[in-house]
Design a protein around this motif. Structure first.
Motif, PDB file in Angstrom:
ATOM      1  N   GLY A  95      28.389  54.222  26.455  1.00 51.26           N
ATOM      2  CA  GLY A  95      29.633  53.351  26.477  1.00 51.26           C
ATOM      3  C   GLY A  95      30.918  54.062  26.030  1.00 51.26           C
ATOM      4  N   ALA A  96      30.711  54.780  25.095  1.00 47.58           N
ATOM      5  CA  ALA A  96      31.759  55.638  24.489  1.00 47.58           C
ATOM      6  C   ALA A  96      32.394  56.768  25.266  1.00 47.58           C
ATOM      7  CB  ALA A  96      31.496  56.286  22.976  1.00 47.58           C
ATOM      8  N   LEU A  97      31.381  57.386  26.247  1.00 50.45           N
ATOM      9  CA  LEU A  97      31.772  58.441  27.295  1.00 50.45           C
ATOM     10  C   LEU A  97      32.692  57.796  28.383  1.00 50.45           C
ATOM     11  CD1 LEU A  97      28.541  60.546  27.311  1.00 50.45           C
ATOM     12  CD2 LEU A  97      30.955  61.275  25.998  1.00 50.45           C
ATOM     13  N   VAL A  98      32.111  56.628  28.764  1.00 49.62           N
ATOM     14  CA  VAL A  98      32.951  56.041  29.812  1.00 49.62           C
ATOM     15  C   VAL A  98      34.201  55.566  29.508  1.00 49.62           C
ATOM     16  CG1 VAL A  98      32.877  53.924  31.505  1.00 49.62           C
ATOM     17  CG2 VAL A  98      30.823  55.504  30.985  1.00 49.62           C
ATOM     18  N   PHE A  99      34.289  55.136  28.385  1.00 52.55           N
ATOM     19  CA  PHE A  99      35.532  54.413  27.742  1.00 52.55           C
ATOM     20  C   PHE A  99      36.642  55.609  27.518  1.00 52.55           C
ATOM     21  CE2 PHE A  99      38.582  53.347  24.659  1.00 52.55           C
ATOM     22  CZ  PHE A  99      38.909  52.115  24.669  1.00 52.55           C
ATOM     23  N   THR A 100      36.177  56.545  27.190  1.00 51.11           N
ATOM     24  CA  THR A 100      37.017  57.856  27.080  1.00 51.11           C
ATOM     25  C   THR A 100      37.641  58.218  28.424  1.00 51.11           C
ATOM     26  OG1 THR A 100      35.677  58.698  25.113  1.00 51.11           O
ATOM     27  CG2 THR A 100      37.233  60.291  26.075  1.00 51.11           C
ATOM     28  N   VAL A 101      36.611  58.199  29.606  1.00 52.20           N
ATOM     29  CA  VAL A 101      37.217  58.701  30.786  1.00 52.20           C
ATOM     30  C   VAL A 101      38.291  57.681  31.146  1.00 52.20           C
ATOM     31  CG1 VAL A 101      36.479  59.066  33.251  1.00 52.20           C
ATOM     32  CG2 VAL A 101      35.037  59.915  31.336  1.00 52.20           C
ATOM     33  N   GLY A 102      38.018  56.272  30.838  1.00 54.86           N
ATOM     34  CA  GLY A 102      38.827  55.460  31.557  1.00 54.86           C
ATOM     35  C   GLY A 102      40.201  55.638  30.702  1.00 54.86           C
ATOM     36  N   GLY A 103      40.155  55.830  29.380  1.00 59.09           N
ATOM     37  CA  GLY A 103      41.569  56.109  28.661  1.00 59.09           C
ATOM     38  C   GLY A 103      42.165  57.144  29.265  1.00 59.09           C
ATOM     39  N   ALA A 104      41.466  58.303  29.642  1.00 58.66           N
ATOM     40  CA  ALA A 104      42.486  59.595  30.312  1.00 58.66           C
ATOM     41  C   ALA A 104      42.832  59.166  31.521  1.00 58.66           C
ATOM     42  CB  ALA A 104      41.394  60.891  30.399  1.00 58.66           C
ATOM     43  N   VAL A 105      42.295  58.272  32.278  1.00 61.49           N
ATOM     44  CA  VAL A 105      43.009  57.791  33.760  1.00 61.49           C
ATOM     45  C   VAL A 105      44.053  57.129  33.324  1.00 61.49           C
ATOM     46  CG1 VAL A 105      42.469  56.391  35.773  1.00 61.49           C
ATOM     47  CG2 VAL A 105      40.680  58.193  34.821  1.00 61.49           C
ATOM     48  N   GLN A 106      43.868  56.187  32.511  1.00 59.76           N
ATOM     49  CA  GLN A 106      45.277  55.312  32.120  1.00 59.76           C
ATOM     50  C   GLN A 106      46.522  56.163  31.622  1.00 59.76           C
ATOM     51  OE1 GLN A 106      44.679  51.721  29.794  1.00 59.76           O
ATOM     52  NE2 GLN A 106      42.170  52.405  30.055  1.00 59.76           N
ATOM     53  N   THR A 107      46.085  57.056  30.509  1.00 61.89           N
ATOM     54  CA  THR A 107      47.157  58.107  29.852  1.00 61.89           C
ATOM     55  C   THR A 107      47.928  58.891  31.041  1.00 61.89           C
ATOM     56  OG1 THR A 107      45.592  58.410  27.999  1.00 61.89           O
ATOM     57  CG2 THR A 107      47.469  60.000  28.499  1.00 61.89           C
ATOM     58  N   THR A 109      48.060  58.240  34.311  1.00 63.66           N
ATOM     59  CA  THR A 109      48.324  57.450  35.512  1.00 63.66           C
ATOM     60  C   THR A 109      49.342  57.762  36.458  1.00 63.66           C
ATOM     61  OG1 THR A 109      48.715  54.903  36.453  1.00 63.66           O
ATOM     62  CG2 THR A 109      49.707  55.876  34.366  1.00 63.66           C
ATOM     63  N   LEU A 110      49.256  57.608  37.690  1.00 62.90           N
ATOM     64  CA  LEU A 110      50.498  58.028  38.741  1.00 62.90           C
ATOM     65  C   LEU A 110      51.234  56.833  39.224  1.00 62.90           C
ATOM     66  CD1 LEU A 110      48.088  60.671  40.670  1.00 62.90           C
ATOM     67  CD2 LEU A 110      50.062  61.180  38.729  1.00 62.90           C
ATOM     68  N   GLY A 111      50.520  55.568  38.900  1.00 57.90           N
ATOM     69  CA  GLY A 111      51.122  54.291  39.359  1.00 57.90           C
ATOM     70  C   GLY A 111      50.314  53.349  39.052  1.00 57.90           C
ATOM     71  N   PHE A 112      50.511  52.149  39.694  1.00 60.52           N
ATOM     72  CA  PHE A 112      50.042  51.001  39.419  1.00 60.52           C
ATOM     73  C   PHE A 112      48.428  51.104  39.603  1.00 60.52           C
ATOM     74  CE2 PHE A 112      48.634  46.557  41.071  1.00 60.52           C
ATOM     75  CZ  PHE A 112      48.626  45.933  39.955  1.00 60.52           C
ATOM     76  N   LYS A 113      48.211  51.425  40.841  1.00 66.93           N
ATOM     77  CA  LYS A 113      46.812  51.415  41.452  1.00 66.93           C
ATOM     78  C   LYS A 113      45.626  52.305  40.348  1.00 66.93           C
ATOM     79  CE  LYS A 113      47.561  50.893  46.297  1.00 66.93           C
ATOM     80  NZ  LYS A 113      47.438  51.219  47.768  1.00 66.93           N
ATOM     81  N   THR A 114      46.230  53.700  40.099  1.00 63.31           N
ATOM     82  CA  THR A 114      45.881  54.291  39.111  1.00 63.31           C
ATOM     83  C   THR A 114      45.612  53.539  37.830  1.00 63.31           C
ATOM     84  OG1 THR A 114      46.760  56.149  40.252  1.00 63.31           O
ATOM     85  CG2 THR A 114      45.695  56.759  38.161  1.00 63.31           C
ATOM     86  N   MET A 115      46.577  52.843  37.328  1.00 62.87           N
ATOM     87  CA  MET A 115      46.239  52.151  36.024  1.00 62.87           C
ATOM     88  C   MET A 115      45.070  51.293  35.911  1.00 62.87           C
ATOM     89  SD  MET A 115      47.249  51.500  32.992  1.00 62.87           S
ATOM     90  CE  MET A 115      48.938  52.365  32.467  1.00 62.87           C
ATOM     91  N   VAL A 116      45.081  50.396  37.271  1.00 63.50           N
ATOM     92  CA  VAL A 116      44.197  49.463  37.332  1.00 63.50           C
ATOM     93  C   VAL A 116      42.804  50.266  37.368  1.00 63.50           C
ATOM     94  CG1 VAL A 116      43.102  47.721  39.018  1.00 63.50           C
ATOM     95  CG2 VAL A 116      45.670  47.849  38.387  1.00 63.50           C
ATOM     96  N   ILE A 117      42.621  51.317  38.137  1.00 63.26           N
ATOM     97  CA  ILE A 117      41.313  51.831  38.183  1.00 63.26           C
ATOM     98  C   ILE A 117      40.879  52.267  36.639  1.00 63.26           C
ATOM     99  CG2 ILE A 117      40.192  54.024  38.847  1.00 63.26           C
ATOM    100  CD1 ILE A 117      41.808  53.772  41.439  1.00 63.26           C
TER     101      ILE A 117
END
Length: 530
Positions: A95-107, A109-117
């Motif tokens: 759970g912690a590893l997956v959360f970290t990956v998601g936080g990196a994608v948000q940080t 982000t290139l736009g709306f779709k990337t933020m949602v992912i």
């Protein structure tokens, strides 16, 4: 940080220091999803964020905020099976590893779709963490401190929320996109710390015993009881857990969702209802959109985030009295009083917005602070404590996964609908959630049993399930006697003894801490009864 050493190490933590260290570190898990829930509330109001995303409308904002719950809903359903297969600690790591990956994608982000992912990926991590952390905490906690330790974890959740709000506030002074990227990046840092720490945290002794790793389970129980291998209470607790595991195996029932629903339907529905009401009582109208609420009331721009930060400080403070109250008052009085106070404060918030007078901005801040304080000591922590308490070991992970999935489903519903409802029904939104507070009062009053001080292995007594099984056995026996052919020699009929499956032997822990035999109304044994 918890140090798990070999059995002979002189430097490992044992007893209460170990228990509190585990609780403190596990609280990072709830800190994470508290931070993630709060960070977007300030980010979405910032000028640089709005410019980067081309001034998103209410639907787009609601989607960016609430889509996290979609990911959390999916993995919270899977977390029950994952937690049973790889253990509580392994699920925490993933759970912690997956959360970290998601936080990196948000940080980045290139736009709306990337933020949602990115939000969905973080949601996957949140779903695992929010399911497994309460289970883990309940399984390592003694009965007389179980409520307090769970409430301490919820304080960690609100501390995460408050930290995100203040990060948003201070970063709002940065005149670039870093104003919203830095608060999102903090998620990655905390997630990495939790992942590293989960490698040295001990596994749940109940899970270890359940999968026949008895020696490891016994060692952790010994450490939790002070480190003495000859400790009577440690041996007693091990035996009670083992007896329960053997009894449930000999019953021959599968550990499936279908069997859980059939045998423990009342418990499952109560667990699910506690999490549903936690959302319907309005908390995420405030947590996700507090700056927007304050903007509606007249606080604008950075001042709205500042008011949210001040409110968050009171929110944290309100969770602390429950550490003491939950194992003294019990669960029911706290939930009932919380339902009343939250309902009244929500109705008052709507009323002040409706009359819209010069005093409205300050009045709304006061009402929201009262609401958060009321929720923080009642419907905030207890729905995370109650489900793992009432579910038996064999289906605890599955039962808690359903209750947590309910949380995220209603969380998504509230998060997605709130921006739209704020525009459509305006002030009426708050009395609407006040009505749900009244409904929660009725449900708790009539349906929720008290679980204060009851060992997890003796929760059947609270629900009267053993007496029900005995009654069904006797009824079945009487029916078979009536339907059988009568003897022709007119001898008196002497009914055979009822065939009952013996229950688990009453454990030493129950006797040593003064708990009663299994009965529908759980009461401690009085002095001199044994």
């Amino acid at each position: 940080m918890v140090e798990v050493a070999a059995p002979g190490s002189r430097h490992r933590l044992v007893g209460q220091p170990l228990l509190y260290a585990i609780s403190l570190f596990a609280s990072l898990g709830v800190f994470l999803f508290g931070y993630d829930q709060g960070v977007m509330s300030g980010v979405i109001t910032g000028p640089h964020f709005r410019k980067f995303f081309n001034s998103p409308d209410a639907i787009s904002l609601g989607t960016m905020v609430a889509v996290l719950e979609v990911g959390a809903f999916i993995t919270s359903l899977a977390a029950g099976r994952v937690g049973d297969i790889i253990g509580r600690r392994g699920t925490l790591l993933i759970g912690a590893l997956v959360f970290t990956v998601g936080g990196a994608v948000q940080t980045f982000t290139l736009g709306f779709k990337t933020m949602v992912i990115g939000r969905i990926i973080s949601g996957f991590g949140v779903g695992l963490l929010s399911t497994i952390v309460p289970i883990y905490q309940s399984e390592i906690s003694p009965p007389n401190h179980r409520g307090a330790l769970a409430c301490m974890e919820f304080t960690g959740n609100i501390f995460g929320y408050a930290s995100s709000v203040w990060f948003d506030y201070f970063c709002s002074f940065i005149d670039s996109d870093l104003a919203w990227r830095i608060p999102l990046f903090i998620q990655c840092v905390i997630g990495a710390i939790l992942a590293a720490g989960s490698l040295i945290m001990p596994e749940s002794p109940r899970w270890l015993i359940d999968v026949d790793r008895d020696a490891e389970g016994m060692r952790i129980l010994v450490d939790l009881h002070g480190g003495d291998p000859e400790d009577v209470l440690a041996k007693a607790e091990f035996q009670e857990i083992k007896d329960r595991v053997i009894f449930e195996r000999e019953s021959g029932e599968a550990r499936s969702y279908a069997v859980m629903w059939k045998k423990y339907k009342r418990r499952v529905l109560l667990a699910m209802s506690s999490q549903a009401f936690a959302q319907l009582n309005g908390i995420n109208v405030i947590s996700y959109y507090a700056p927007r609420v304050f903007e509606e009331a007249g606080w604008l721009g950075r001042d709205a985030i500042l008011m949210t930060g001040i409110n968050a400080i009171f929110y944290i403070a309100s969770t602390i009295p429950t550490w003491w109250l939950v194992d003294r008052w019990g669960r029911r009085p706290i939930l009932l009083s919380g339902a009343v106070l939250t309902g009244v404060s929500l109705v008052a918030t709507g009323w002040w917005m409706y009359i819209d007078v010069p005093e409205t901005p300050r009045a709304v801040v006061i009402c929201v602070i009262i609401y958060n304080a009321s929720f923080g000591y009642s419907w905030g922590p207890l729905p995370w404590l109650y489900p793992p308490e009432i579910m038996p070991l064999t289906v605890r992970a599955k039962g808690v996964s359903l209750s947590t999935a309910t949380n995220w489903a209603f969380n998504f519903l509230v998060g997605e609908a709130t921006p739209i409802l704020q525009e459509v029904i305006e002030w009426r939104l708050y009395p609407m959630h006040g009505m749900f507070c009244a409904c929660s009062f009725v449900v708790v009053y009539f349906l929720y049993p008290e679980t204060r001080g009851v060992p997890l292995e003796e929760m059947d007594a609270v629900f009267g399930e053993e007496e029900l099984e005995e009654a069904l056995d006797n009824e079945s026996e009487r029916a078979s006697l009536v339907n059988s052919t009568l003897p022709t020699n007119h001898q008196s009929i002497s009914p055979p003894r009822p065939k009952r499956t013996p229950g688990p032997r009453r454990g030493w822990v129950s006797r040593l801490i003064g708990q009663s035999d299994h009965r529908a109304s759980y009461e401690p044994i009085r002095d001199g009864e044994e």
